[in-house]
Write a protein that holds these residues in place. Sequence first.
Motif: not given
Length: 268
Positions: A158-165, A220-227
């Motif tokens: 997930x660190x590869x996408x700073x927008x997820x922090x 749900x408000x969490x991006x599916x990329x995180x899931x």
Amino acid sequence: MSWSTDRPFLRAAAVMLSVLVCGPGEARELRLEEKIAALVKAYPDMIAASRDGRLIMKEGAPIPIDDGIRRNHAQMLAEGDVEDSLSQAYRPGACEYRPPVDSDPGRIRSDELMKRLYGASANAVQSSLVPVAWFGETLRVTSRNGVDKALAAVRDELAADPGLKTYLTPSAGVFNWRKVAGQTNLSVHSFGAAIDLNTKHADYWLWSGGKPGNVPNYKNRFPMKIVAAFERHGFIWGGRWYHYDTMHFEYRPELLAIAGAAGVSACD
């Protein structure tokens, strides 16, 4: 050495999930024996085998798989056995979906098995906690069953996408020896094998005014990329429960392996 090379089975399960494509008629219901085989393979440091209706642990007495008691959903949540814990199919994948009533795969657990996997008391669990760096925080996570390595692998992906922090930190916690809210069974946080993400983006069935068996609003408000990243490394998501908890992830690689073998997906 990474968690995946430490545990070739989990690496294979992750690859299987990453390429899983399900079409009509491809899914199947696994026999209990197949589910138990996946459970044994998921925890090679703790479970030696299954035999004569019991899990043969590497330390201590065997654990019965089925105690013969037929339970409704509420009873399984409160006092489920190993068979109950595998009774509902978890559906991983890139898609979001609303689970049907009382579909809570993974929320049903065997307290006896969880204590044997991670420790039977707060002190026993704490003796295995190790630090894991998490986006500017340090979390205390169990090292048993490679959970710390799996969480570190999620972080690195997930660190590869700073927008997820903003979704990932501050964490609402990992280890906390406590019962599930409103229940008699222990939370996976008790074992240092679950993480809650930023509550700012979280939705929880009790917060929506839901009651057991009656949850009117799924959100749900969490991006599916995180899931997807968590699922690739052995964690299931509370957002796939009817009684949803979208900030919650817990380490349950056996359910993901079963999903892969059964050919079930959130995108079906």
